[in-house]
Design a protein around this motif. Structure first.
Motif, PDB file in Angstrom:
ATOM      1  N   LEU A 214      18.923  13.452  -9.168  1.00 29.51           N
ATOM      2  CA  LEU A 214      19.216  12.874  -7.859  1.00 29.51           C
ATOM      3  C   LEU A 214      20.283  11.784  -7.953  1.00 29.51           C
ATOM      4  N   GLY A 215      20.243  10.991  -9.020  1.00 28.29           N
ATOM      5  CA  GLY A 215      21.254   9.960  -9.202  1.00 28.29           C
ATOM      6  C   GLY A 215      22.630  10.535  -9.472  1.00 28.29           C
ATOM      7  N   THR A 216      22.692  11.615 -10.230  1.00 33.57           N
ATOM      8  CA  THR A 216      23.966  12.263 -10.505  1.00 33.57           C
ATOM      9  C   THR A 216      24.589  12.812  -9.233  1.00 33.57           C
ATOM     10  N   LEU A 217      23.756  13.326  -8.365  1.00 32.50           N
ATOM     11  CA  LEU A 217      24.256  13.877  -7.105  1.00 32.50           C
ATOM     12  C   LEU A 217      24.508  12.802  -6.051  1.00 32.50           C
ATOM     13  N   GLY A 218      24.152  11.566  -6.351  1.00 34.91           N
ATOM     14  CA  GLY A 218      24.337  10.477  -5.388  1.00 34.91           C
ATOM     15  C   GLY A 218      23.357  10.545  -4.237  1.00 34.91           C
ATOM     16  N   ALA A 219      22.215  11.174  -4.457  1.00 36.00           N
ATOM     17  CA  ALA A 219      21.239  11.369  -3.383  1.00 36.00           C
ATOM     18  C   ALA A 219      19.931  10.645  -3.664  1.00 36.00           C
ATOM     19  N   TRP A 220      19.958   9.634  -4.542  1.00 33.51           N
ATOM     20  CA  TRP A 220      18.712   8.975  -4.911  1.00 33.51           C
ATOM     21  C   TRP A 220      18.287   7.989  -3.839  1.00 33.51           C
ATOM     22  N   THR A 221      17.178   8.304  -3.197  1.00 31.88           N
ATOM     23  CA  THR A 221      16.459   7.378  -2.310  1.00 31.88           C
ATOM     24  C   THR A 221      14.985   7.562  -2.631  1.00 31.88           C
ATOM     25  N   ALA A 222      14.190   6.600  -2.220  1.00 28.22           N
ATOM     26  CA  ALA A 222      12.756   6.704  -2.518  1.00 28.22           C
ATOM     27  C   ALA A 222      12.153   7.955  -1.883  1.00 28.22           C
ATOM     28  N   GLY A 223      12.527   8.227  -0.655  1.00 26.20           N
ATOM     29  CA  GLY A 223      11.996   9.402   0.036  1.00 26.20           C
ATOM     30  C   GLY A 223      12.422  10.703  -0.613  1.00 26.20           C
ATOM     31  N   ALA A 224      13.697  10.782  -1.017  1.00 28.14           N
ATOM     32  CA  ALA A 224      14.187  11.997  -1.659  1.00 28.14           C
ATOM     33  C   ALA A 224      13.514  12.191  -3.016  1.00 28.14           C
ATOM     34  N   TYR A 225      13.295  11.092  -3.737  1.00 29.08           N
ATOM     35  CA  TYR A 225      12.671  11.169  -5.055  1.00 29.08           C
ATOM     36  C   TYR A 225      11.234  11.667  -4.945  1.00 29.08           C
ATOM     37  N   VAL A 226      10.465  11.084  -4.037  1.00 26.73           N
ATOM     38  CA  VAL A 226       9.071  11.508  -3.860  1.00 26.73           C
ATOM     39  C   VAL A 226       9.018  12.960  -3.400  1.00 26.73           C
TER      40      VAL A 226
ATOM     41  N   LEU B  21       0.821  -1.211   0.000  1.00 24.89           N
ATOM     42  CA  LEU B  21       0.000   0.000   0.000  1.00 24.89           C
ATOM     43  C   LEU B  21       0.854   1.260   0.000  1.00 24.89           C
ATOM     44  N   LEU B  22       2.010   1.200   0.676  1.00 25.54           N
ATOM     45  CA  LEU B  22       2.920   2.345   0.653  1.00 25.54           C
ATOM     46  C   LEU B  22       3.458   2.571  -0.764  1.00 25.54           C
ATOM     47  N   GLY B  23       3.755   1.504  -1.467  1.00 28.54           N
ATOM     48  CA  GLY B  23       4.212   1.624  -2.854  1.00 28.54           C
ATOM     49  C   GLY B  23       3.148   2.216  -3.752  1.00 28.54           C
ATOM     50  N   ILE B  24       1.895   1.819  -3.553  1.00 28.43           N
ATOM     51  CA  ILE B  24       0.806   2.394  -4.340  1.00 28.43           C
ATOM     52  C   ILE B  24       0.665   3.886  -4.038  1.00 28.43           C
ATOM     53  N   ALA B  25       0.771   4.252  -2.765  1.00 24.95           N
ATOM     54  CA  ALA B  25       0.684   5.671  -2.400  1.00 24.95           C
ATOM     55  C   ALA B  25       1.829   6.466  -3.024  1.00 24.95           C
ATOM     56  N   GLU B  26       3.043   5.893  -3.065  1.00 29.27           N
ATOM     57  CA  GLU B  26       4.179   6.584  -3.679  1.00 29.27           C
ATOM     58  C   GLU B  26       3.948   6.801  -5.170  1.00 29.27           C
ATOM     59  N   ILE B  27       3.449   5.780  -5.842  1.00 33.86           N
ATOM     60  CA  ILE B  27       3.194   5.912  -7.285  1.00 33.86           C
ATOM     61  C   ILE B  27       2.126   6.965  -7.549  1.00 33.86           C
ATOM     62  N   LEU B  28       1.073   6.971  -6.741  1.00 32.56           N
ATOM     63  CA  LEU B  28       0.025   7.980  -6.920  1.00 32.56           C
ATOM     64  C   LEU B  28       0.555   9.385  -6.676  1.00 32.56           C
ATOM     65  N   LEU B  29       1.389   9.544  -5.643  1.00 32.88           N
ATOM     66  CA  LEU B  29       1.985  10.856  -5.385  1.00 32.88           C
ATOM     67  C   LEU B  29       2.883  11.289  -6.535  1.00 32.88           C
ATOM     68  N   LEU B  30       3.726  10.377  -7.000  1.00 30.93           N
ATOM     69  CA  LEU B  30       4.658  10.718  -8.085  1.00 30.93           C
ATOM     70  C   LEU B  30       3.912  11.117  -9.356  1.00 30.93           C
TER      71      LEU B  30
END
Length: 116
Positions: free
Chosen positions: A60-72, A8-17
């Motif tokens: 975010l990947g170029t800066l080395g800061a890619w995480t799910a939380g940072a992306y959302v 359900l958290l993954g579904i919420a992340e996709i909807l937010l994105l």
């Protein structure tokens, strides 16, 4: 195994994105391509939202800061920022110094036939 909470958290992340990326893309499309409406406008908004999602991940990947939380978080801030800064324009395109587009020419009619 993926539990129901994580699912359900993954579904919420996709909807937010998708929601906030589309909000930002819709604002950009409405501001810079105001004449695109209907299917063409929806397609332009969809392409812009994909570009926002991919570009955000690349930055975010170029800066080395890619995480799910940072992306959302970054996508939400980008979508709201675009909506707040460029999303509020008049229906005809608006903006300072903007003139209404010229009226389209009347429907083309064939001239009446000339007598011989």
């Amino acid at each position: 195994m993926l539990g129901p909470g994580r699912y359900l958290l993954g579904i919420a992340e996709i909807l937010l994105l998708t929601g906030f990326a589309f909000l930002g893309a819709w604002s950009l499309r409405r501001r810079f391509l105001p004449r695109l409406m209907g299917e063409a406008g929806a397609l332009a908004s969809a392409v812009l939202s994909l570009a926002l999602l991919i570009g955000t991940g690349e930055v975010l990947g170029t800066l080395g800061a890619w995480t799910a939380g940072a992306y959302v978080t970054f996508v939400v801030l980008l979508g709201v920022g675009l909506w707040a800064s460029v999303g509020r324009v008049a229906p005809g395109g608006g903006g300072p110094g903007h003139r209404a587009p010229p009226a389209p020419p009347p429907a083309a009619r064939a001239p009446p036939p000339r007598p011989p």
